[in-house]
Design a protein around this motif. Structure first.
Motif, PDB file in Angstrom:
ATOM      1  N   UNK A   1      -2.163  12.854 -10.462  1.00  0.00           N
ATOM      2  CA  UNK A   1      -2.330  11.516 -10.412  1.00  0.00           C
ATOM      3  C   UNK A   1      -3.850  10.905 -10.505  1.00  0.00           C
TER       4      UNK A   1
ATOM      5  N   UNK B   1       3.437   8.675   2.140  1.00  0.00           N
ATOM      6  CA  UNK B   1       4.708   8.774   2.396  1.00  0.00           C
ATOM      7  C   UNK B   1       5.253   7.777   3.331  1.00  0.00           C
TER       8      UNK B   1
ATOM      9  N   UNK C   1       3.335  -0.847   2.766  1.00  0.00           N
ATOM     10  CA  UNK C   1       3.590  -2.559   2.951  1.00  0.00           C
ATOM     11  C   UNK C   1       2.030  -2.983   3.352  1.00  0.00           C
TER      12      UNK C   1
ATOM     13  N   UNK D   1      -0.279  -3.107   0.734  1.00  0.00           N
ATOM     14  CA  UNK D   1       0.124  -4.097  -0.287  1.00  0.00           C
ATOM     15  C   UNK D   1      -0.104  -5.348   0.050  1.00  0.00           C
ATOM     16  N   UNK D   2       0.125  -5.593   1.337  1.00  0.00           N
ATOM     17  CA  UNK D   2      -0.072  -7.246   2.016  1.00  0.00           C
ATOM     18  C   UNK D   2      -1.498  -7.408   2.046  1.00  0.00           C
TER      19      UNK D   2
ATOM     20  N   UNK E   1      -4.669  -5.634   0.512  1.00  0.00           N
ATOM     21  CA  UNK E   1      -5.532  -5.551  -0.359  1.00  0.00           C
ATOM     22  C   UNK E   1      -5.348  -6.681  -1.328  1.00  0.00           C
TER      23      UNK E   1
ATOM     24  N   UNK F   1      -4.545  -5.738  -9.124  1.00  0.00           N
ATOM     25  CA  UNK F   1      -3.329  -5.211  -9.067  1.00  0.00           C
ATOM     26  C   UNK F   1      -3.309  -4.102  -7.758  1.00  0.00           C
ATOM     27  N   UNK F   2      -2.459  -4.063  -7.090  1.00  0.00           N
ATOM     28  CA  UNK F   2      -2.172  -3.030  -5.780  1.00  0.00           C
ATOM     29  C   UNK F   2      -0.956  -2.002  -5.989  1.00  0.00           C
ATOM     30  N   UNK F   3      -1.267  -0.945  -6.087  1.00  0.00           N
ATOM     31  CA  UNK F   3      -0.159   0.159  -6.434  1.00  0.00           C
ATOM     32  C   UNK F   3       0.188   0.978  -5.238  1.00  0.00           C
ATOM     33  N   UNK F   4       1.411   1.528  -5.090  1.00  0.00           N
ATOM     34  CA  UNK F   4       1.857   2.541  -4.155  1.00  0.00           C
ATOM     35  C   UNK F   4       1.949   3.729  -4.951  1.00  0.00           C
ATOM     36  N   UNK F   5       1.551   4.999  -4.910  1.00  0.00           N
ATOM     37  CA  UNK F   5       1.953   6.210  -5.550  1.00  0.00           C
ATOM     38  C   UNK F   5       2.047   6.180  -7.150  1.00  0.00           C
ATOM     39  N   UNK F   6       1.238   5.442  -7.559  1.00  0.00           N
ATOM     40  CA  UNK F   6       1.070   5.268  -9.222  1.00  0.00           C
ATOM     41  C   UNK F   6      -0.247   5.200  -9.681  1.00  0.00           C
ATOM     42  N   UNK F   7      -0.499   5.615 -10.812  1.00  0.00           N
ATOM     43  CA  UNK F   7      -1.882   5.651 -11.504  1.00  0.00           C
ATOM     44  C   UNK F   7      -2.244   4.382 -11.545  1.00  0.00           C
TER      45      UNK F   7
ATOM     46  N   UNK G   1      -4.180   3.506 -13.908  1.00  0.00           N
ATOM     47  CA  UNK G   1      -4.093   3.353 -15.285  1.00  0.00           C
ATOM     48  C   UNK G   1      -2.908   2.391 -15.656  1.00  0.00           C
ATOM     49  N   UNK G   2      -2.050   2.154 -14.926  1.00  0.00           N
ATOM     50  CA  UNK G   2      -0.841   1.231 -15.196  1.00  0.00           C
ATOM     51  C   UNK G   2      -1.326  -0.091 -15.140  1.00  0.00           C
TER      52      UNK G   2
ATOM     53  N   UNK H   1      -4.889 -14.986   4.744  1.00  0.00           N
ATOM     54  CA  UNK H   1      -4.024 -14.840   3.706  1.00  0.00           C
ATOM     55  C   UNK H   1      -2.858 -13.858   4.256  1.00  0.00           C
TER      56      UNK H   1
ATOM     57  N   UNK I   1       3.130 -11.008  -6.789  1.00  0.00           N
ATOM     58  CA  UNK I   1       3.378 -11.706  -5.574  1.00  0.00           C
ATOM     59  C   UNK I   1       2.213 -12.864  -5.594  1.00  0.00           C
TER      60      UNK I   1
ATOM     61  N   UNK J   1      -0.857 -11.575  -7.271  1.00  0.00           N
ATOM     62  CA  UNK J   1      -1.427 -10.261  -7.604  1.00  0.00           C
ATOM     63  C   UNK J   1      -0.242  -9.421  -8.146  1.00  0.00           C
ATOM     64  N   UNK J   2      -0.417  -8.283  -8.918  1.00  0.00           N
ATOM     65  CA  UNK J   2       0.443  -7.230  -9.431  1.00  0.00           C
ATOM     66  C   UNK J   2       0.767  -6.438  -8.455  1.00  0.00           C
TER      67      UNK J   2
ATOM     68  N   UNK K   1       2.687  -2.878  -7.790  1.00  0.00           N
ATOM     69  CA  UNK K   1       3.095  -1.872  -8.711  1.00  0.00           C
ATOM     70  C   UNK K   1       3.633  -0.712  -7.635  1.00  0.00           C
TER      71      UNK K   1
ATOM     72  N   UNK L   1       5.281   3.198  -7.431  1.00  0.00           N
ATOM     73  CA  UNK L   1       5.759   4.387  -7.965  1.00  0.00           C
ATOM     74  C   UNK L   1       6.212   5.519  -7.430  1.00  0.00           C
TER      75      UNK L   1
ATOM     76  N   UNK M   1       4.469   8.624  -7.939  1.00  0.00           N
ATOM     77  CA  UNK M   1       3.708   9.663  -8.416  1.00  0.00           C
ATOM     78  C   UNK M   1       3.524   9.484  -9.818  1.00  0.00           C
ATOM     79  N   UNK M   2       3.807   8.666 -10.613  1.00  0.00           N
ATOM     80  CA  UNK M   2       3.941   8.417 -12.007  1.00  0.00           C
ATOM     81  C   UNK M   2       2.591   8.415 -12.446  1.00  0.00           C
ATOM     82  N   UNK M   3       2.437   8.941 -13.722  1.00  0.00           N
ATOM     83  CA  UNK M   3       0.972   8.899 -14.388  1.00  0.00           C
ATOM     84  C   UNK M   3       1.201   8.069 -15.692  1.00  0.00           C
TER      85      UNK M   3
END
Lengths: 427, 427
Positions: A253, A357, A363, A366-367, A369, A373-379, A381-382, B24, B115, B416-417, B419, B421, B423-425
Motif C-alpha cells: 500500500x 487493526x 473511528x 476518521x472523527x 482528522x 479524504x480520510x481513509x482506513x486501510x486503503x491507498x 491514491x483512491x 468539531x 460525512x 469529508x470523504x 474511505x 478498505x 489494504x486495497x491499492x
C-alpha cells in the motif's frame, strides 16, 4: 463560426453569459449529443490537431524546455483517441441539473424546494496538458456551464485546434459555440482580467501547481476553488504490523501510495510510524528504495533503517508538511495515535490514511482528522473522481467551501430556491 | 478566562483553530448545553451589557451619527431578552454535523461515504447591530465552528460585554472560550489581517452593505461568501389582473414586498409590469404611495398613473438594476414574459417573483430565472432563513458557490470523504 482570437476577455465573458443562459435549460440528451459531436470532430480533425501540437512541441524544444515538460504537452493519435473516448464517457454520466428536493409546505402556506442548476460561467486556468482543454470543456458542458479556458503558453496552437474542434461540434448540434472559449493571448494580463471578471464569471478553478493556485487566490475577485495542493500522510499503527501478511499489505500500500504516480497530489508525502511498528519499517523501505524513492527519516526511523543496512537521509523539519510531488518521502516516528493526530492537525488537509487493526483507533482517526479524504486501510491514491465513483473530475478541492475532494458534474452545479404560493405575504 | 483584548489577529486565528478541533467532535447535547449557558449569562449580565451599550449610544450621539444608525445599535432589556431566546432557539435546531451519506462499495472493494463536518473557523464581519454578535456566535457554535467576529466601531463596548457573556457561558460548560473571539481593535488593518488569514480561517462572511462586501471581495485571500446584495423584481402578468380579487392580492403582495421592511435585502426594487396589466397599476400604486413609497416609472406606467391622478417620478436607466433599501421602487412596462426574463437576466440575482395565473408561464419563469430564490405568487420577503424553514440564518448568499440563499446551520458545514478498505491499492 466566430473565433475568439481577437476578443477581449470581457467580451468573452459577456458571450459566455449569453451561452450559459441557453445551456442551463438544455435537456440532458442535447448536451450528450453535443459531446458526441465534439468527439466526432476531434477524430475527424486528428491530422490538424496533431500538426498544431507538433508546432507546440517543436517550439518547446527550441526554447529548451525540460524533457518532462515537453512530454506533458505532447499529443499523439492514441492520446487523442483516448481524449475523444473520455468525452463520450462524460456524455454518459448522470446529469445532476434539474434534481429537486422534495417540496415542503411551510406554516405560511408557501411550498418550497431547492432545484439543482449549473453554476453558470466557469473560468479554468491550467498549465501545459492539452487534454485538460477537452476534459474540462466536456465536464462544463455536461453540467450546463459555459467555460472560459486559459491554458499554458506552451500549448497555444494545440488549444486553438482543440477549441475549434469543440466549437464545431457544438455548433453542429445547435449548441452555442460561445459555451467554450479559449483565451489565446498568453499574456498574464489576460489571465488577470479573467480572475477579476466577477460580474460575469461564477467560479475560477485553477489546475496546476501551488504557485498558480496562490496567484489566483491573491489576485481573483471571482471566487476560487483551490484544489490539489496538500500533504498526504499515512499513519502506520503497531497493530497493522503484528501479522506478516499485514506487513506485506502495508508495504504494498505504501509503495502504491508513493510510487504509482509520484507527481499526483494524492501521492504519499509523510509516513507517520508508531514506534512499536518500527520493526516493520525495513520491509516497507526496501520496496520503496527499490523503486528509487529517497527516504528522509527522523532519528528513530533512521536508526532502524541503518541497522537493517538501508540508507536513508536524516529528515529536517522542512521535510514535514511538504508536498514532494516526486520520489521522495519523509518518515516520522510517533509514540501513539494522539501524536499522529496532532501532527496531521498541524500539516494535513488533503488525504490522510491510518493503517490499523484496531476499530476504535480507526473511528477516532476518521472523527478527528479534518481533511478532504480520510481513509482506513486503503491507498490515498483512491482520492480521485474516477476512483470514488464520480465518473470524472475537473479538480480535487482541498478547501472547505462548496466542494471538498474530487469535483465531478454535481460539484459544478449549485441550487436555487423555488417558492410557489397563492398570493402569500410575510406576516 | 483569557481576554482577546491584546491578542494579534493571527494569534486569535491560532486559538480559533485549536478551539475548532475540539468543537468539531462535540456532541449535539454539549453544544446545546453551552448555548443555554450563554443565554443564562446574557440574562445574568443584563445590567452590565446595557450599560456598555449605553456608552456606545452616547458616543454615537456625541459623534453626531444619524438617528437611524443610533437606533440600530441600541439595546434595551426586551431586545436583550429576545437575543437570549434566539440563542435557545438555535440550541433546539437539528444538528447537521455527523450526517453521513449511505456507504457504497466500489468495484475496487473500498467502501466510501461522505460525512458532514463543520467548516472550521469562520470570520464574520458586520456593521453596527450588536445582536449579530450573539446570533452569529450561536449559529457558529451549534454547527461546530469557531468564529472570529469583527463588528462595527460604533459597538465596541457592547460587543466586548457580549463577548464576555458568551465566553463565560462556554467556559461554564467546558467548551473552549476561544471558540468565540471578537476583534476589539476597530482599526481597518485588523480587518484586513483577518481577510488574509487564509491558512487559519476557512470562510469570511460579511454582513452589511455593498461597500463592505466589495471590500472583502477585493482584499480577502480567505474565501468570501457574498450575500444579501442584489435587486429584487416582481413581474406582474396580465393574467393576474383579470379577477379583481387577484388585483387586490397583487396590491397586498407588492405592498408587503416594498413596505414591510424597506431596508431588507429581500424588499422589492423593481416592478416589471405586463402592458396588459397596466390598468391594475393605480390600485397597486395607491397602496404603496399611502405608505410613503416614491415610484419611478417608465413612460407607459407614468402615463397610466397620471391619468389616474397619481404622481410618480419619471424613471432613468439608473433606477433599474438598483437596490434601493428605502421606500423607493422603479416600474418598467414590458410587452411580455420574454422581455421580463431578459430584463431579469440582465439585472437579477437575489429574489425574483412572477405573479401569474398561467402555469406554463410560471414554469418558464422558474426554469429561466437564475437567482438565489425564484417565486411564483409569493412575496419576495419569504427569502429568509426563518421563512424558508431553516430556523435561523447567518446571511443570505447571492453567490453561486457553496450556498445560495439563506444560510443556516447546514450551510456552515462541509463534508469529508471517508474511505474504508482492507489494504486495497489503486490498480
Amino acid at each position: 463560426m466566430t473565433t475568439t482570437e481577437t476578443l477581449s476577455v470581457r467580451e468573452m465573458g459577456l458571450r459566455a453569459r449569453r451561452a450559459a443562459r441557453v445551456l442551463r435549460s438544455l435537456p440532458t440528451d442535447r448536451k450528450a449529443a453535443a459531446l458526441h459531436a465534439v468527439a466526432r470532430e476531434l477524430r475527424a480533425r486528428e491530422a490538424g490537431i496533431l500538426a498544431a501540437n507538433a508546432r507546440d512541441v517543436a517550439a518547446a524544444q527550441a526554447a529548451g524546455l525540460p524533457a518532462p515538460m515537453v512530454a506533458r504537452l505532447r499529443l499523439d493519435a492514441p492520446a487523442l483517441a483516448a481524449i475523444a473516448r473520455d468525452v463520450e464517457a462524460v456524455a454518459a454520466l448522470p446529469d445532476p441539473v434539474g434534481e429537486t428536493t422534495p417540496e415542503r409546505t411551510l406554516p405560511s402556506g408557501i411550498r418550497v424546494s431547492q432545484r439543482r442548476v449549473p453554476l453558470g460561467v466557469l473560468g479554468v486556468i491550467y498549465e501545459s496538458r492539452p487534454n485538460v482543454t477537452v476534459d474540462v470543456a466536456a465536464l462544463a458542458l455536461m453540467s450546463g456551464n459555459a467555460v472560459i479556458l486559459r491554458g499554458g503558453k506552451e500549448t497555444v496552437s494545440s488549444n486553438a485546434a482543440l477549441e475549434e474542434a469543440i466549437r464545431a461540434g457544438l455548433a453542429s448540434e445547435g449548441v452555442p459555440a460561445e459555451a467554450v472559449q479559449v483565451i489565446r493571448d498568453p499574456a498574464r494580463e489576460r489571465m488577470l482580467e479573467l480572475l477579476r471578471l466577477d460580474d460575469l464569471v461564477d467560479a475560477i478553478i485553477p489546475r496546476g501547481g501551488a504557485g498558480l493556485h496562490r496567484y489566483c487566490v491573491e489576485n481573483a475577485t471571482v471566487p476560487v476553488i483551490v484544489g490539489g495542493i496538500g500533504v498526504v500522510h499515512i499513519y502506520l499503527d503497531e497493530s497493522f504490523t503484528r501479522d506478516p501478511a499485514d506487513v506485506e499489505r502495508a508495504a504494498r500500500l505504501v509503495h502504491n501510495a508513493k510510487v504509482q504516480k509520484p507527481s499526483a497530489c494524492n501521492a504519499l508525502d509523510t509516513l507517520l510510524i508508531h514506534r512499536g511498528a518500527l520493526p516493520a519499517l525495513p520491509a516497507l523501505a526496501r520496496d520503496l528504495m527499490a523503486a528509487g524513492v529517497t527516504l528522509r527519516a527522523d532519528p528513530p526511523a533512521l536508526a532502524t533503517l541503518r541497522s537493517a543496512g538501508l540508507d536513508a537521509e536524516p529528515a529536517s523539519e522542512a521535510d514535514y508538511g511538504t508536498e514532494f510531488l516526486s520520489l521522495t518521502a519523509s518518515i516520522r516516528t510517533v509514540p501513539g495515535l494522539d501524536e499522529a493526530l496532532d501532527f496531521i492537525a498541524a500539516h494535513g488537509n488533503h488525504t490522510d490514511v491510518i493503517l490499523t487493526r484496531d476499530p476504535a483507533q480507526a473511528e477516532r482517526f476518521v472523527a478527528d482528522v479534518d481533511s478532504a479524504a480520510v481513509m482506513v486501510n486503503a491507498s490515498p491514491r483512491f482520492n480521485d473522481g474516477g476512483q470514488l465513483g464520480l465518473g470524472a473530475e475537473v479538480a480535487i478541492s482541498t478547501q472547505k467551501l462548496h466542494a471538498r475532494g474530487p469535483m465531478g458534474l454535481r460539484e459544478l452545479t449549485t441550487t436555487k430556491w423555488v417558492v410557489v404560493g397563492d398570493g402569500q405575504v410575510r406576516a
